[in-house]
Design a protein around this motif. Sequence first.
Motif, short mmCIF file in Angstrom:
data_model
loop_
_atom_site.label_atom_id
_atom_site.label_comp_id
_atom_site.label_asym_id
_atom_site.label_seq_id
_atom_site.Cartn_x
_atom_site.Cartn_y
_atom_site.Cartn_z
N GLU A 1 0.82 -1.22 0.00
CA GLU A 1 0.00 0.00 0.00
C GLU A 1 0.86 1.27 0.00
O GLU A 1 0.52 2.26 -0.64
N PHE A 2 1.97 1.24 0.75
CA PHE A 2 2.77 2.44 0.96
C PHE A 2 4.18 2.33 0.38
O PHE A 2 5.09 3.03 0.83
N HIS A 3 4.36 1.49 -0.63
CA HIS A 3 5.69 1.25 -1.19
C HIS A 3 6.38 2.56 -1.59
O HIS A 3 7.51 2.84 -1.18
N SER A 4 5.73 3.37 -2.39
CA SER A 4 6.38 4.60 -2.88
C SER A 4 6.61 5.60 -1.74
O SER A 4 7.65 6.27 -1.71
N GLU A 5 5.68 5.70 -0.81
CA GLU A 5 5.84 6.61 0.32
C GLU A 5 6.99 6.17 1.23
O GLU A 5 7.75 7.01 1.72
N LEU A 6 7.09 4.86 1.46
CA LEU A 6 8.20 4.34 2.27
C LEU A 6 9.54 4.62 1.59
O LEU A 6 10.49 5.05 2.25
N GLN A 7 9.60 4.40 0.30
CA GLN A 7 10.84 4.64 -0.45
C GLN A 7 11.21 6.13 -0.41
O GLN A 7 12.37 6.48 -0.19
N LYS A 8 10.22 7.00 -0.60
CA LYS A 8 10.47 8.43 -0.57
C LYS A 8 10.97 8.87 0.80
O LYS A 8 11.94 9.62 0.92
N ARG A 9 10.32 8.39 1.85
CA ARG A 9 10.71 8.76 3.22
C ARG A 9 12.14 8.28 3.50
O ARG A 9 12.95 9.01 4.07
N TYR A 10 12.45 7.07 3.10
CA TYR A 10 13.79 6.52 3.28
C TYR A 10 14.82 7.39 2.56
O TYR A 10 15.84 7.77 3.13
N ASN A 11 14.55 7.73 1.31
CA ASN A 11 15.47 8.56 0.54
C ASN A 11 15.64 9.95 1.15
O ASN A 11 16.75 10.48 1.21
N ASP A 12 14.53 10.55 1.61
CA ASP A 12 14.59 11.87 2.23
C ASP A 12 15.44 11.85 3.50
O ASP A 12 16.26 12.74 3.73
N LEU A 13 15.23 10.83 4.32
CA LEU A 13 15.99 10.74 5.58
C LEU A 13 17.46 10.45 5.31
O LEU A 13 18.35 10.98 5.97
N THR A 14 17.72 9.59 4.33
CA THR A 14 19.11 9.29 3.97
C THR A 14 19.82 10.55 3.49
O THR A 14 20.94 10.83 3.90
N LYS A 15 19.15 11.32 2.63
CA LYS A 15 19.73 12.55 2.11
C LYS A 15 19.96 13.56 3.24
O LYS A 15 20.99 14.23 3.28
N ALA A 16 19.00 13.66 4.14
CA ALA A 16 19.12 14.61 5.26
C ALA A 16 20.28 14.27 6.18
O ALA A 16 20.85 15.16 6.82
N MET A 17 20.65 13.01 6.25
CA MET A 17 21.72 12.60 7.15
C MET A 17 23.08 12.47 6.47
O MET A 17 24.06 12.17 7.13
N GLU A 18 23.16 12.71 5.18
CA GLU A 18 24.43 12.62 4.47
C GLU A 18 25.44 13.59 5.06
O GLU A 18 25.13 14.75 5.31
N GLY A 19 26.65 13.08 5.27
CA GLY A 19 27.72 13.92 5.77
C GLY A 19 27.70 14.13 7.26
O GLY A 19 28.64 14.65 7.83
N ASP A 20 26.64 13.74 7.93
CA ASP A 20 26.57 13.90 9.38
C ASP A 20 27.30 12.75 10.05
O ASP A 20 27.23 11.60 9.61
N GLU A 21 27.97 13.08 11.14
CA GLU A 21 28.61 12.04 11.94
C GLU A 21 27.53 11.30 12.72
O GLU A 21 26.59 11.91 13.23
N PHE A 22 27.65 9.98 12.79
CA PHE A 22 26.68 9.19 13.54
C PHE A 22 26.84 9.45 15.01
O PHE A 22 27.94 9.43 15.56
N LYS A 23 25.74 9.75 15.69
CA LYS A 23 25.75 10.01 17.13
C LYS A 23 24.60 9.25 17.76
O LYS A 23 23.55 9.08 17.16
N VAL A 24 24.80 8.83 18.98
CA VAL A 24 23.74 8.16 19.73
C VAL A 24 23.26 9.15 20.79
O VAL A 24 23.75 9.17 21.91
N ASP A 25 22.33 10.00 20.41
CA ASP A 25 21.71 10.93 21.32
C ASP A 25 20.33 11.31 20.80
O ASP A 25 19.98 10.98 19.67
N ALA A 26 19.56 12.00 21.61
CA ALA A 26 18.17 12.31 21.25
C ALA A 26 18.07 13.20 20.02
O ALA A 26 17.15 13.05 19.22
#
Length: 188
Positions: A161-186
Motif C-alpha cells: 500500500e505504501f511502497h512509494s511513500e516508504l521509499q520516498k521517506r527513506y530517501n529523504d531521511l538518507t539525504k538529510a543525514m548525508e555527511g553527518d557524523e553518527f551520534k547516539v543521542d536524542a
Amino acid sequence: IGLLDKATGAEVVPTTVVELSETKQTFEFAGLKGDVVPSILRQFSAPVKLMPASGEENLQDLAFLAARDTDGFNKWDAGQKLYTVAIFEQMASEMSSTTYNYVKEAFGRTLQDESSTDFSIIAYALMLPSEGTLQELIDGVVDPIAIKKARGTLKKALAKEFHSELQKRYNDLTKAMEGDEFKVDADS
C-alpha cells in the motif's frame, strides 16, 4: 492528559496534570467547541496499562491517536494497540475492512508526518508489535505460526500500500543525514 480536537487533530488542551485521588472522579474542561479525544498518561513512562470500563478499545479513537497524537509515546502506544487488533483479527479469520482502513490511516499519516523531528519515534510508531509481544497478549494456547503469518500478512499489505511513500521517506531521511557524523543521542 491532553485533549485533541476530533475534527482537526489540533491539541485543544495541552498536556495537563490531573490528580487521581479517588476511585471515581470527573474532570471538566471549559471552552471546548466540539468533540475531543483524550490522550491519557502523556509524558508518563511507567509501565501502566489502562483498560476502558467496557473492556473494549475504541478503534476509531485508537486510529485517531495513532495518526495525530502530539505525544510521541501515546502515538506509538495507540498504534501498537490498533495493529494488535488488526493482527488478531487476521489470526481469527480475516481482518475487517474497517480495521484495515484505520490501520492505513494511522500508518499513512505517521509516514507522511513532516512536522516531527524525532525520527526515532516515527520509526517506532511505524513498527508492528513483535511476535513476542503478541504472544504475551494471548490467554491460553499460543500458536506462534499463526501469529507470524497474521503479522506478516499485515506487514506485506502495508508495504504494498505504501511502497512509494516508504521509499520516498527513506530517501529523504538518507539525504538529510548525508555527511553527518553518527551520534547516539536524542537530537541525532
